[in-house]
Design a protein around this motif. Structure first.
Motif, PDB file in Angstrom:
ATOM      1  N   THR A   1      24.469  19.405  -1.832  1.00 13.60           N
ATOM      2  CA  THR A   1      25.294  19.378  -0.626  1.00 13.60           C
ATOM      3  C   THR A   1      26.753  19.634  -0.972  1.00 13.60           C
ATOM      4  O   THR A   1      27.226  19.216  -2.028  1.00 13.60           O
ATOM      5  CB  THR A   1      25.182  17.993   0.062  1.00 13.60           C
ATOM      6  OG1 THR A   1      23.816  17.689   0.278  1.00 13.60           O
ATOM      7  CG2 THR A   1      25.922  17.960   1.370  1.00 13.60           C
ATOM      8  N   SER A   2      27.448  20.285  -0.080  1.00 12.74           N
ATOM      9  CA  SER A   2      28.905  20.394  -0.149  1.00 12.74           C
ATOM     10  C   SER A   2      29.454  19.926   1.189  1.00 12.74           C
ATOM     11  O   SER A   2      28.813  20.108   2.226  1.00 12.74           O
ATOM     12  CB  SER A   2      29.339  21.839  -0.398  1.00 12.74           C
ATOM     13  OG  SER A   2      28.882  22.276  -1.649  1.00 12.74           O
ATOM     14  N   CYS A   3      30.630  19.303   1.167  1.00 17.25           N
ATOM     15  CA  CYS A   3      31.220  18.777   2.397  1.00 17.25           C
ATOM     16  C   CYS A   3      32.712  19.075   2.434  1.00 17.25           C
ATOM     17  O   CYS A   3      33.350  19.230   1.392  1.00 17.25           O
ATOM     18  CB  CYS A   3      31.022  17.270   2.509  1.00 17.25           C
ATOM     19  SG  CYS A   3      29.311  16.736   2.607  1.00 17.25           S
ATOM     20  N   ALA A   4      33.227  19.114   3.642  1.00 21.11           N
ATOM     21  CA  ALA A   4      34.657  19.297   3.865  1.00 21.11           C
ATOM     22  C   ALA A   4      35.117  18.244   4.865  1.00 21.11           C
ATOM     23  O   ALA A   4      34.385  17.890   5.792  1.00 21.11           O
ATOM     24  CB  ALA A   4      34.929  20.694   4.415  1.00 21.11           C
ATOM     25  N   ILE A   5      36.327  17.756   4.662  1.00 19.63           N
ATOM     26  CA  ILE A   5      36.923  16.779   5.580  1.00 19.63           C
ATOM     27  C   ILE A   5      38.080  17.470   6.287  1.00 19.63           C
ATOM     28  O   ILE A   5      38.956  18.044   5.649  1.00 19.63           O
ATOM     29  CB  ILE A   5      37.424  15.534   4.828  1.00 19.63           C
ATOM     30  CG1 ILE A   5      36.277  14.883   4.046  1.00 19.63           C
ATOM     31  CG2 ILE A   5      38.056  14.541   5.801  1.00 19.63           C
ATOM     32  CD1 ILE A   5      36.730  13.773   3.124  1.00 19.63           C
ATOM     33  N   SER A   6      38.071  17.404   7.601  1.00 20.23           N
ATOM     34  CA  SER A   6      39.131  18.027   8.391  1.00 20.23           C
ATOM     35  C   SER A   6      40.334  17.098   8.493  1.00 20.23           C
ATOM     36  O   SER A   6      40.263  15.914   8.147  1.00 20.23           O
ATOM     37  CB  SER A   6      38.617  18.370   9.791  1.00 20.23           C
ATOM     38  OG  SER A   6      38.373  17.179  10.511  1.00 20.23           O
ATOM     39  N   HIS A   7      41.434  17.621   8.995  1.00 16.23           N
ATOM     40  CA  HIS A   7      42.665  16.839   9.132  1.00 16.23           C
ATOM     41  C   HIS A   7      42.487  15.621  10.021  1.00 16.23           C
ATOM     42  O   HIS A   7      43.216  14.648   9.895  1.00 16.23           O
ATOM     43  CB  HIS A   7      43.812  17.714   9.638  1.00 16.23           C
ATOM     44  CG  HIS A   7      43.570  18.270  11.009  1.00 16.23           C
ATOM     45  ND1 HIS A   7      43.878  17.596  12.151  1.00 16.23           N
ATOM     46  CD2 HIS A   7      43.012  19.438  11.394  1.00 16.23           C
ATOM     47  CE1 HIS A   7      43.522  18.322  13.202  1.00 16.23           C
ATOM     48  NE2 HIS A   7      43.005  19.446  12.772  1.00 16.23           N
ATOM     49  N   ASP A   8      41.493  15.625  10.922  1.00 18.90           N
ATOM     50  CA  ASP A   8      41.258  14.460  11.782  1.00 18.90           C
ATOM     51  C   ASP A   8      40.179  13.529  11.235  1.00 18.90           C
ATOM     52  O   ASP A   8      39.754  12.593  11.913  1.00 18.90           O
ATOM     53  CB  ASP A   8      40.928  14.890  13.213  1.00 18.90           C
ATOM     54  CG  ASP A   8      39.670  15.740  13.305  1.00 18.90           C
ATOM     55  OD1 ASP A   8      39.074  16.074  12.256  1.00 18.90           O
ATOM     56  OD2 ASP A   8      39.282  16.075  14.432  1.00 18.90           O
ATOM     57  N   GLY A   9      39.718  13.753   9.991  1.00 16.44           N
ATOM     58  CA  GLY A   9      38.766  12.851   9.346  1.00 16.44           C
ATOM     59  C   GLY A   9      37.313  13.124   9.657  1.00 16.44           C
ATOM     60  O   GLY A   9      36.450  12.319   9.306  1.00 16.44           O
ATOM     61  N   GLU A  10      37.016  14.269  10.270  1.00 19.67           N
ATOM     62  CA  GLU A  10      35.623  14.614  10.555  1.00 19.67           C
ATOM     63  C   GLU A  10      35.007  15.261   9.310  1.00 19.67           C
ATOM     64  O   GLU A  10      35.651  16.055   8.626  1.00 19.67           O
ATOM     65  CB  GLU A  10      35.556  15.584  11.728  1.00 19.67           C
ATOM     66  CG  GLU A  10      34.143  15.906  12.156  1.00 19.67           C
ATOM     67  CD  GLU A  10      34.128  16.753  13.413  1.00 19.67           C
ATOM     68  OE1 GLU A  10      34.202  17.998  13.297  1.00 19.67           O
ATOM     69  OE2 GLU A  10      34.061  16.153  14.504  1.00 19.67           O
ATOM     70  N   VAL A  11      33.743  14.922   9.035  1.00 20.41           N
ATOM     71  CA  VAL A  11      33.054  15.449   7.865  1.00 20.41           C
ATOM     72  C   VAL A  11      32.042  16.507   8.297  1.00 20.41           C
ATOM     73  O   VAL A  11      31.211  16.261   9.164  1.00 20.41           O
ATOM     74  CB  VAL A  11      32.329  14.317   7.095  1.00 20.41           C
ATOM     75  CG1 VAL A  11      31.547  14.880   5.912  1.00 20.41           C
ATOM     76  CG2 VAL A  11      33.326  13.265   6.636  1.00 20.41           C
ATOM     77  N   SER A  12      32.138  17.675   7.678  1.00 16.03           N
ATOM     78  CA  SER A  12      31.167  18.751   7.890  1.00 16.03           C
ATOM     79  C   SER A  12      30.542  19.075   6.544  1.00 16.03           C
ATOM     80  O   SER A  12      31.244  19.161   5.525  1.00 16.03           O
ATOM     81  CB  SER A  12      31.838  19.997   8.455  1.00 16.03           C
ATOM     82  OG  SER A  12      32.380  19.728   9.733  1.00 16.03           O
ATOM     83  N   CYS A  13      29.225  19.240   6.522  1.00 17.08           N
ATOM     84  CA  CYS A  13      28.514  19.519   5.276  1.00 17.08           C
ATOM     85  C   CYS A  13      27.586  20.706   5.446  1.00 17.08           C
ATOM     86  O   CYS A  13      27.243  21.086   6.564  1.00 17.08           O
ATOM     87  CB  CYS A  13      27.697  18.298   4.850  1.00 17.08           C
ATOM     88  SG  CYS A  13      28.673  16.811   4.540  1.00 17.08           S
ATOM     89  N   TRP A  14      27.166  21.271   4.337  1.00 21.44           N
ATOM     90  CA  TRP A  14      26.156  22.325   4.326  1.00 21.44           C
ATOM     91  C   TRP A  14      25.327  22.118   3.070  1.00 21.44           C
ATOM     92  O   TRP A  14      25.736  21.448   2.136  1.00 21.44           O
ATOM     93  CB  TRP A  14      26.783  23.710   4.386  1.00 21.44           C
ATOM     94  CG  TRP A  14      27.825  23.989   3.356  1.00 21.44           C
ATOM     95  CD1 TRP A  14      27.650  24.652   2.180  1.00 21.44           C
ATOM     96  CD2 TRP A  14      29.206  23.604   3.396  1.00 21.44           C
ATOM     97  NE1 TRP A  14      28.826  24.708   1.487  1.00 21.44           N
ATOM     98  CE2 TRP A  14      29.795  24.074   2.207  1.00 21.44           C
ATOM     99  CE3 TRP A  14      29.997  22.902   4.307  1.00 21.44           C
ATOM    100  CZ2 TRP A  14      31.141  23.862   1.911  1.00 21.44           C
ATOM    101  CZ3 TRP A  14      31.332  22.701   4.007  1.00 21.44           C
ATOM    102  CH2 TRP A  14      31.888  23.185   2.837  1.00 21.44           C
TER     103      TRP A  14
ATOM    104  N   PRO B   1      36.861   8.088  11.205  1.00 22.71           N
ATOM    105  CA  PRO B   1      37.659   9.033  10.424  1.00 22.71           C
ATOM    106  C   PRO B   1      37.564   8.754   8.917  1.00 22.71           C
ATOM    107  O   PRO B   1      37.696   7.615   8.466  1.00 22.71           O
ATOM    108  CB  PRO B   1      39.080   8.822  10.943  1.00 22.71           C
ATOM    109  CG  PRO B   1      38.869   8.347  12.351  1.00 22.71           C
ATOM    110  CD  PRO B   1      37.638   7.485  12.284  1.00 22.71           C
ATOM    111  N   VAL B   2      37.321   9.812   8.158  1.00 24.32           N
ATOM    112  CA  VAL B   2      37.037   9.707   6.725  1.00 24.32           C
ATOM    113  C   VAL B   2      38.195  10.271   5.902  1.00 24.32           C
ATOM    114  O   VAL B   2      38.780  11.293   6.250  1.00 24.32           O
ATOM    115  CB  VAL B   2      35.719  10.459   6.406  1.00 24.32           C
ATOM    116  CG1 VAL B   2      35.517  10.634   4.913  1.00 24.32           C
ATOM    117  CG2 VAL B   2      34.542   9.731   7.039  1.00 24.32           C
ATOM    118  N   ALA B   3      38.490   9.595   4.792  1.00 25.63           N
ATOM    119  CA  ALA B   3      39.527  10.041   3.867  1.00 25.63           C
ATOM    120  C   ALA B   3      38.941  10.726   2.636  1.00 25.63           C
ATOM    121  O   ALA B   3      39.596  11.564   2.025  1.00 25.63           O
ATOM    122  CB  ALA B   3      40.375   8.854   3.424  1.00 25.63           C
TER     123      ALA B   3
END
Length: 120
Positions: A13-26, A47-49
């Motif tokens: 898995t890889s994930c990205a955290i947006s400026h508002d703390g939302e996590v998106s993965c693929w 919201p995630v850091a």
């Protein structure tokens, strides 16, 4: 994806955290037990850091300093006191004010604001 502030990569898995703390993965979707070639939003998270990805589990450190983990749990790596899998982000009790998190194959470690380290 846009507005990304952090990324993390693991075994499947890889994930990205947006400026508002939302996590998106693929890759492997540990909530739906499926594979996705396009980013999906991880549900059930405040919201995630920071996100840390292990072999078949992952954990997130929230902006508030809490930790939530989900995925496979054969060695108790989710920190919920059990060894059964849990595919919904679940808060780890007994860890607060976390400033750093890391995961391995079957373990998770955190450091808190006082400099203490806890692993499970």
């Amino acid at each position: 994806l846009s507005g990304i502030t952090k990324i993390a990569a693991g075994s499947f898995t890889s994930c990205a955290i947006s400026h508002d703390g939302e996590v998106s993965c693929w890759g492997t979707n540990l909530q739906a037990k499926s594979v996705s070639a396009t980013p999906f939003t991880v549900t059930g998270l405040p919201p995630v850091a920071e996100v840390a990805i292990g072999f078949r589990h992952m954990c997130a450190r929230t902006v508030a300093g809490d930790v939530l983990c989900w995925g496979a749990n054969p060695a108790g790596e989710l920190g919920d006191g059990r060894t059964t899998d849990n595919y919904q982000p679940t808060r780890v009790e007994g860890v607060d004010h976390v400033v750093s998190i890391d995961v391995g194959v079957n373990n998770t470690c955190v450091a808190d604001a006082a400099g203490a380290v806890k692993c499970w």
